[in-house]
Each structure stands twice: as C-alpha cells, then as structure tokens.
Design an enzyme around this catalytic site. Structure first.
Site, PDB file in Angstrom:
ATOM      1  CG  MET A   1       5.479   2.665   5.201  1.00  0.00           C
ATOM      2  SD  MET A   1       6.467   3.813   6.169  1.00  0.00           S
ATOM      3  CE  MET A   1       7.463   2.725   7.130  1.00  0.00           C
ATOM      4  CB  SER A   2       9.156   4.322  -0.628  1.00  0.00           C
ATOM      5  OG  SER A   2       9.811   5.296   0.160  1.00  0.00           O
ATOM      6  N   GLY A   3      10.266   2.905   2.196  1.00  0.00           N
ATOM      7  CA  GLY A   3      11.528   2.577   2.855  1.00  0.00           C
ATOM      8  C   GLY A   3      12.431   3.797   2.954  1.00  0.00           C
ATOM      9  N   GLY A   4      11.978   4.931   2.409  1.00  0.00           N
ATOM     10  CA  GLY A   4      12.750   6.174   2.486  1.00  0.00           C
ATOM     11  C   GLY A   4      12.302   7.033   3.657  1.00  0.00           C
TER      12      GLY A   4
ATOM     13  CG  ASP B   1      10.563  12.297   1.599  1.00  0.00           C
ATOM     14  OD1 ASP B   1      11.029  13.068   2.456  1.00  0.00           O
ATOM     15  OD2 ASP B   1      10.917  12.314   0.412  1.00  0.00           O
TER      16      ASP B   1
ATOM     17  CG  LEU C   1       2.780  -0.271  -3.837  1.00  0.00           C
ATOM     18  CD1 LEU C   1       2.477   0.776  -4.907  1.00  0.00           C
ATOM     19  CD2 LEU C   1       1.573  -1.158  -3.621  1.00  0.00           C
TER      20      LEU C   1
ATOM     21  CB  CYS D   1       3.873   5.033 -11.612  1.00  0.00           C
ATOM     22  SG  CYS D   1       4.052   3.896 -10.237  1.00  0.00           S
TER      23      CYS D   1
ATOM     24  N   GLY E   1       4.172  10.061   1.363  1.00  0.00           N
ATOM     25  CA  GLY E   1       5.253  11.011   1.652  1.00  0.00           C
ATOM     26  C   GLY E   1       5.483  11.980   0.509  1.00  0.00           C
TER      27      GLY E   1
ATOM     28  CB  CYS F   1      11.730   3.165  -8.937  1.00  0.00           C
ATOM     29  SG  CYS F   1      10.211   2.666  -9.776  1.00  0.00           S
TER      30      CYS F   1
HETATM   31  N1  LIG Z   1       7.275   0.985  -3.461  1.00  0.00           N
HETATM   32  C1  LIG Z   1       6.445   1.796  -2.807  1.00  0.00           C
HETATM   33  N2  LIG Z   1       5.497   1.283  -2.011  1.00  0.00           N
HETATM   34  C2  LIG Z   1       4.617   2.077  -1.344  1.00  0.00           C
HETATM   35  N3  LIG Z   1       4.653   3.410  -1.416  1.00  0.00           N
HETATM   36  C3  LIG Z   1       5.582   3.978  -2.191  1.00  0.00           C
HETATM   37  C4  LIG Z   1       6.530   3.216  -2.924  1.00  0.00           C
HETATM   38  N4  LIG Z   1       7.328   4.076  -3.584  1.00  0.00           N
HETATM   39  C5  LIG Z   1       6.897   5.309  -3.287  1.00  0.00           C
HETATM   40  N5  LIG Z   1       5.843   5.277  -2.456  1.00  0.00           N
HETATM   41  C6  LIG Z   1       5.064   6.403  -1.891  1.00  0.00           C
HETATM   42  O1  LIG Z   1       5.128   7.493  -2.790  1.00  0.00           O
HETATM   43  C7  LIG Z   1       5.791   8.598  -2.153  1.00  0.00           C
HETATM   44  C8  LIG Z   1       6.634   9.339  -3.148  1.00  0.00           C
HETATM   45  O2  LIG Z   1       7.451   8.435  -3.814  1.00  0.00           O
HETATM   46  P1  LIG Z   1       8.882   8.825  -4.362  1.00  0.00           P
HETATM   47  O3  LIG Z   1       9.301   7.716  -5.244  1.00  0.00           O
HETATM   48  O4  LIG Z   1       8.850  10.194  -4.862  1.00  0.00           O
HETATM   49  O5  LIG Z   1       9.701   8.664  -3.053  1.00  0.00           O
HETATM   50  P2  LIG Z   1      10.640   9.610  -2.254  1.00  0.00           P
HETATM   51  O6  LIG Z   1      10.366  11.049  -2.461  1.00  0.00           O
HETATM   52  O7  LIG Z   1      11.994   9.103  -2.467  1.00  0.00           O
HETATM   53  O8  LIG Z   1      10.063   9.250  -0.809  1.00  0.00           O
HETATM   54  P3  LIG Z   1      10.700   8.353   0.270  1.00  0.00           P
HETATM   55  O9  LIG Z   1      11.723   9.194   0.973  1.00  0.00           O
HETATM   56  O10 LIG Z   1       9.546   7.931   1.145  1.00  0.00           O
HETATM   57  O11 LIG Z   1      11.301   7.180  -0.509  1.00  0.00           O
HETATM   58  C9  LIG Z   1       6.595   7.969  -1.029  1.00  0.00           C
HETATM   59  O12 LIG Z   1       6.866   8.898  -0.010  1.00  0.00           O
HETATM   60  C10 LIG Z   1       5.664   6.860  -0.582  1.00  0.00           C
HETATM   61  O13 LIG Z   1       4.619   7.363   0.232  1.00  0.00           O
END
Ligand SMILES: Nc1ncnc2c1ncn2[C@@H]1O[C@H](COP(=O)(O)OP(=O)(O)OP(=O)(O)O)[C@@H](O)[C@H]1O
Length: 475
Positions: free
Chosen positions: A137-140, A142, A162, A229, A253, A322
């Site tokens: 889970m990134s908090g976003g 997706d 993370l 990464c 996601g 990021c």
């Molecule tokens: N800090 C984090 N901790 C755990 N999982 C992460 C983290 N950052 C990204 N992810 C995972 O990697 C996926 C893809 O990361 P990305 O940075 O492309 O995010 P994103 O497309 O903006 O997705 P989201 O909408 O979930 O932020 C995320 O959907 C999540 O499952």
C-alpha cells in the site's frame, strides 16, 4: 475535564520505562514539536509478547504511549497491526483535536517498532484453508483498489507500507508535524478494516537505489531508479516480509499482467503500463505477485474507489521520482551527490562552442530543455551525448539522434534469444522492432530510434510479453 481513562493512563502509565529483552523500538516526534514517544516491543510467533514505552512532552503523549502498551501487550500481531490513532484515542475515552497529535505519534512509534519486530522474528501462519496476500500500500488510489479487489476475490488481506526516504535535513519530514506518507497509507488501510504494517527500508533504499542513481549521474549515465527499486529493493523485501506473515502472494497496484508462461505481460491500459519498471524481476518473484489492476484502466480504478467510498478515490497520481518530492533534480544531485553546478561548454558535433551548460552530469541524451534552443539554422537542438570528464555536452539536430543499433550489456533473456522481436528503450516509449545480435552485445533495430541514453534499461519483448532485459551501454 479529561475522561477518567485518560487520567488513569496518565496517573498509572502501563509499561513506562520498560524495555523488554531483545525488544525492537520505534520512536516518533522530536525537537520540532517537543513531544517524543518511543515504543519497545517483542514479537514471538504470531503475538506481541511484551511491550513498554517512554515519552516526554505533554501529558497526552504519556497517556497515548501507555494506551498503546495496553492495547498491544499479548495481542496477536495482526490485531496490533489494526491499532491506529483512532483506537488509541478511543482507549483514552476520546481526545480533543489539539491532543489527537499524541495518538498519531504513539501509533507512529508503535508501527515502527512492530514493523521491525515482525521483520526480525515473527512467524504468523495463515488461517487454515485461506489464502493470505500481502498488499503493498503506497497510500494512493491504485494500491487501495488492489487491496479492495484482493479482498473481494476471497483473499485474506494484510497490508504493508515501506518507509523509503526521509530527507531529514531539508524537507522537514523529521518534524513530527509533517505530512507522513506512511501514516496516510495506514489510515487508508485501517479505514478499510485491514491490518497494516510499516517496513523501514530507508537504509536499503539509500544504498540500493539513491546511491547508484547518484553514481550513475556522476558517470554521465541515465539511470532507471524505479527499475532498480522494484527489481532489487522493495519487492524482494516485501516478499521476505510476506513469508514472515504467512502470505503466499504479494499484491501490488502496478498496471501489469502475467503471461501464460508466468512472465510479465503489458497491462491492458498501455498508457498506464508499468511492466517496464518491473522488467528486472526474476520469474520466481513474478510467480508470487498479483496485479489486480492489470486488466483495468485508470478511470475504471477511480470509479471502483469512489463506489467503495475510499478516501483516496480522487488522489492525484504521483509524479517524478518519489525521493525528489519537494525538491528539484539538480538541487538533489548537488545536496546528496556533491554534483553541484559545474559550468562547461555546449558544443556541436565539430566541437564548436555554442553555449554554456550547468554541469554535464545533469543532461541526458535526447534532452532539449535547458539546451541552447537553436543553432545557426534556427533548428531546435538536442543533446547527442555527454562527457562528464571533459564536462562537455554535445548537441545537434534531431535526425542525428537516430540509431539503427545500440550496444547492450547485462543481457538476460527468459528463453531462446531468438524470441526477442522488439524492445522498449525508455520507460514510456512504444516498442520498436528489434533483435539481439548473434553475440548478444547489440540490439539491432528494425526502425531508426531517437534518444537512446546509455544507462537506461532496454526491455526485450516477445509480443506483449517481457521476455528479457539489458542495459544500454556506451558505444
Ligand atoms: N511506499 C510503498 N510501500 C508499499 N508499496 C508501495 C510503495 N510505493 C509503491 N508501492 C506499490 O507499488 C505500486 C506502484 O507504485 P507507484 O509508485 O507506481 O505508485 P502509483 O502508481 O502512484 O500507485 P498508487 O496509486 O497506489 O500510489 C503501488 O500501487 C503499490 O502497490
């Protein structure tokens, strides 16, 4: 008048000053706000076996630390992972808006300690007959929808976020009052009723992603930090964590799919496709990954989030790398890599000086921005190459960027090299027809391609399957 539960915790704090033998600790707060709380706990098997705390600052922080100790002592790990600010505040009989901060800090400290303790020694079996998946889970939006779909698909969901980067001297993330991505992700997970864990990967991220990114810039290359990464740092760490938590699979996601043969496949929404970023994963890791968004478009994902009333339904997509959030690329290179401004000449292919640049390390092949905009003919000029030793940037017309073949190294092909029919040469570039030379040292392109940058990943394709990868090297 404070609630009697609050007064009780303040007068008889549970576990204050206790640091159980072999405990993992987590701290939150600091000088910026004057409140500091540390939680120390041990985990054995699937339980928190002992916990204690220390706190300084206002009374609410002491009461919140004590409430955390009471809530998690002896609790199953996954119940402790459901404790957030709301639960801490409730255990104190509710907190005024001004004191909620104390519950935030205590739960931040708890989750730092719990995340480390789980990594160090937990063994949490999945319930009999159930498939447990760990959702990244990134908090976003997706990853929130990925969690939703995983749960709807019948899996038992545990979530993890993370902690990757904190530029403590600069962007204020050391301050306990700063917006905290991990806390945001935890609150999304808790609102969905899901247990949430925090995994501190700051050291691994610095060593495995940021330092190599800085080193590549210093060497005049154009690195792919997201590929490193995903390929070497975060997914490996989360798969290890999944093992500790009895989760057979890791759900993310990412917009990507899996091919029949178990390799990666381009997402249905090609504009959102992230298979390039995942291309260095080995087949063993891919086998454990689940990508519930692979067949969906972004608007469809937002609709699912809105229908489920997820608070992140309209959260904007993340931009750029990021770790650059809140700071520009050049400022970051200067501060963390010692790659400050180093003016030098912009030259044409014959070596004639056309202008000045700010440091060859800051330029990449194919770039137009930041270059003298026109040559004598009025044509736009592009970076054709950089030489960090001589500190020159060579520019020329767009046609001069086009190549029909390119040298590659670190070539990995899943299967016979002859299966490679196309390559993606930048993260968002469309595939071009390509094959590997007989000695594997060159990619031979069917059409000319402009803007091939040494250091970038070439993703090797067989139809829409990611069949291998290579690094573009210098000629
Ligand atoms: N800090 C984090 N901790 C755990 N999982 C992460 C983290 N950052 C990204 N992810 C995972 O990697 C996926 C893809 O990361 P990305 O940075 O492309 O995010 P994103 O497309 O903006 O997705 P989201 O909408 O979930 O932020 C995320 O959907 C999540 O499952």
């Amino acid at each position: 008048m404070a609630d009697e539960r609050f007064e009780d915790h303040l007068t008889y704090p549970r576990g204050r000053g206790v640091v159980p033998d072999g405990a993992c600790s987590g701290a939150a707060g600091g000088a910026a706000c004057g409140d500091l709380v540390t939680i120390a706990l041990t985990v054995a098997g699937d339980r928190v076996t002992a916990a204690g705390f220390e706190a300084s600052g206002c009374g609410a922080v002491i009461a919140a630390g004590s409430a955390v100790v009471e809530l998690v002592s002896g609790a199953p790990v996954l119940d402790a992972a459901r404790v957030g600010s709301r639960e801490v505040a409730a255990a104190l009989g509710g907190l005024s808006v001004g004191k909620l901060h104390a519950a935030d800090l205590a739960s931040d400290a708890l989750h730092r300690a719990l995340g480390a303790a789980v990594r160090a020694g937990a063994a949490v079996p999945a319930p009999a007959g159930a498939e447990r998946t760990l959702v990244a889970m990134s908090g976003g939006v997706d990853s929130a929808v990925a969690a939703l779909l995983a749960a709807e698909g019948g899996a038992e969901v545990v979530t993890v976020t993370l902690e990757l980067w904190a530029d403590e001297d600069h962007d204020g993330s050391k301050s306990c009052c700063s917006a905290d991505a991990v806390r945001g992700a935890r609150s999304v997970a808790h609102r969905m009723g899901l247990p949430h864990l925090t995994l501190d990967l700051r050291a691994e991220f610095r060593a495995g992603v940021v330092d190599p990114w800085l080193g590549a810039h210093a060497a005049g290359l154009t690195p792919n930090p997201c590929v490193r990464c995903n390929g070497h740092v975060r997914l490996d760490a989360m798969l290890d964590y999944a093992d500790r938590l009895g989760a057979a699979t890791l759900t993310t996601g990412h917009y990507a799919r899996k091919a029949q043969d178990g390799l990666l496949r381009v997402a249905a929404d090609v504009d959102k496709d992230q298979s390039y970023m995942l291309a260095r994963l080995d087949p063993g890791s891919i086998a454990r990954l689940r990508f519930p968004l692979g067949e969906l478009t972004k608007p469809a994902v937002r609709t699912l989030a809105a229908d489920a009333e997820l608070p992140v339904a309209q959260k904007p997509d993340s931009q750029d790398l990021c770790f650059l959030a809140g700071t520009g690329r050049e400022a970051f290179l200067a501060r963390h890599g010692g790659l400050g401004e180093r003016p030098g000449d912009i030259v044409d292919r014959a070596g004639a000086v056309l202008g000045r640049h700010r440091g060859a390390h800051a330029y990449t092949v194919g770039q137009r921005r930041g270059v003298v905009t026109t040559g004598g003919t009025g044509e736009p000029l592009y970076v054709l190459g950089t030489d960090v030793r001589a500190n020159t940037v060579t520019v020329g017309p767009r046609e001069a960027l086009a190549v029909r073949s390119l040298p590659v190294e670190d070539v990995v092909v899943h299967g016979a090299p002859a299966r490679i029919r196309a390559a993606r040469l930048r993260s968002h570039a469309a595939p071009v027809a390509a094959s590997l030379s007989a000695d594997g040292g060159e990619l031979l392109l069917g059409d000319a391609f402009a803007g091939v940058a040494p250091g970038q990943l070439a993703v090797l394709m067989d139809g829409d399957t990611v069949a291998g990868h290579a690094t573009i090297s210098r000629r």
